[in-house]
Motif scaffolding. Structure first.
Motif, mmCIF file in Angstrom:
data_model
loop_
_atom_site.group_PDB
_atom_site.id
_atom_site.type_symbol
_atom_site.label_atom_id
_atom_site.label_comp_id
_atom_site.label_asym_id
_atom_site.label_seq_id
_atom_site.Cartn_x
_atom_site.Cartn_y
_atom_site.Cartn_z
ATOM 1 N N PHE A 46 45.582 40.426 39.937
ATOM 2 C CA PHE A 46 46.909 39.828 39.862
ATOM 3 C C PHE A 46 46.759 38.380 39.426
ATOM 4 N N MET A 47 47.843 37.822 38.929
ATOM 5 C CA MET A 47 47.852 36.430 38.490
ATOM 6 C C MET A 47 48.207 35.525 39.664
ATOM 7 N N ILE A 48 47.523 34.389 39.727
ATOM 8 C CA ILE A 48 47.730 33.397 40.779
ATOM 9 C C ILE A 48 48.241 32.131 40.110
ATOM 10 N N TYR A 49 49.402 31.666 40.549
ATOM 11 C CA TYR A 49 49.997 30.447 40.014
ATOM 12 C C TYR A 49 50.030 29.395 41.119
ATOM 13 N N THR A 50 49.546 28.209 40.807
ATOM 14 C CA THR A 50 49.552 27.116 41.782
ATOM 15 C C THR A 50 50.095 25.864 41.103
ATOM 16 N N ASP A 51 50.376 24.850 41.907
ATOM 17 C CA ASP A 51 50.834 23.584 41.334
ATOM 18 C C ASP A 51 49.772 22.992 40.424
ATOM 19 N N PRO A 54 49.532 25.691 36.875
ATOM 20 C CA PRO A 54 50.832 26.347 36.703
ATOM 21 C C PRO A 54 50.826 27.482 35.682
ATOM 22 N N GLU A 55 49.866 27.457 34.755
ATOM 23 C CA GLU A 55 49.777 28.543 33.776
ATOM 24 C C GLU A 55 49.148 29.800 34.396
ATOM 25 N N GLY A 56 48.555 29.639 35.545
ATOM 26 C CA GLY A 56 48.005 30.754 36.303
ATOM 27 C C GLY A 56 46.602 31.149 35.884
ATOM 28 N N PHE A 57 45.984 31.937 36.748
ATOM 29 C CA PHE A 57 44.676 32.510 36.466
ATOM 30 C C PHE A 57 44.599 33.856 37.176
ATOM 31 N N ALA A 58 43.787 34.736 36.640
ATOM 32 C CA ALA A 58 43.659 36.075 37.204
ATOM 33 C C ALA A 58 42.657 36.068 38.356
ATOM 34 N N SER A 60 40.614 38.266 38.908
ATOM 35 C CA SER A 60 39.351 38.736 38.330
ATOM 36 C C SER A 60 38.529 37.599 37.717
ATOM 37 N N SER A 61 39.156 36.470 37.418
ATOM 38 C CA SER A 61 38.405 35.330 36.871
ATOM 39 C C SER A 61 37.486 34.709 37.917
ATOM 40 N N LEU A 62 37.659 35.107 39.172
ATOM 41 C CA LEU A 62 36.818 34.581 40.259
ATOM 42 C C LEU A 62 35.577 35.442 40.497
ATOM 43 N N ARG A 63 35.388 36.474 39.667
ATOM 44 C CA ARG A 63 34.194 37.315 39.829
ATOM 45 C C ARG A 63 32.947 36.461 39.727
ATOM 46 N N GLY A 64 31.922 36.907 40.436
ATOM 47 C CA GLY A 64 30.693 36.120 40.534
ATOM 48 C C GLY A 64 30.658 35.332 41.824
#
Length: 180
Positions: A46-51, A54-58, A60-64
């Motif tokens: 899922f996409m995570i949006y924070t202050d 703001p464009e968000g990140f998945a 899955s980008s935290l793999r590793g």
């Protein structure tokens, strides 16, 4: 008393009754904590949006990295009781490389952000600002109680799904986490 005050009191009392339980759908205590995603399951993305992003990140980008996802809400009494324990886990395991992600089911942005600020929840925090039952993330993770926690391994697979903060802490303690 005027009608507006009576209505506000009635709404407040109804909300209070609803908030005393942090479960959805199931009144059966035998089901508490059941139905979690199984160990080895690929964690739904899922996409995570924070202050700060703001464009968000998945997710899955935290793999590793190990990722601990906490599903919670500021209005949930059980979540409030676990706030200090979550902060202690963050203090112990974030320096060892575990990424913490809070996914809130708050619908009031100001109340959600105030709780985060007042309680020093310094990890990634995200909310769709949707009710629990309307969240596609809640559905994907089969969240039926809060708090619900998932530990995701470096390959993006579920290591543990639990409603117990102490069980999650024990699992983290059992891992060989030396800064990854």
């Amino acid at each position: 008393m005027n009608n507006t005050l009576i209505i506000r009191i009635a709404i407040f009392l109804a909300s209070l009754i609803c908030m005393t339980s942090c479960t959805i759908g199931s009144e059966d205590n035998n089901e508490y904590g059941k139905g979690m995603l199984e160990e080895g399951t690929i964690a739904p993305d899922f996409m995570i949006y924070t202050d700060s992003v703001p464009e968000g990140f998945a997710l899955s980008s935290l793999r590793g990295q190990y990722v601990l996802i906490e599903f919670w809400a500021s209005w949930c009494p059980d979540c409030q009781k676990e706030t200090e324990n979550m902060k202690q886990m963050y203090a112990a395991y974030a320096p060892k490389g575990v990424v913490f992600v809070g996914v809130s089911f708050d619908t009031d942005k100001e109340e959600w952000q105030q709780y985060i600020s007042d309680n020093g929840l310094n990890w990634i925090q995200f909310s769709e600002l949707k009710p629990w039952k309307e969240s596609s993330i809640s559905t994907a993770y089969n969240v039926r109680w809060i708090p619900t926690l998932y530990l995701i391994d470096k390959d993006g697979r579920v290591v543990l799904g639990t409603v117990s903060v102490s069980e999650m802490n024990s699992r983290l303690a059992s891992l060989n986490l030396n800064g990854q």
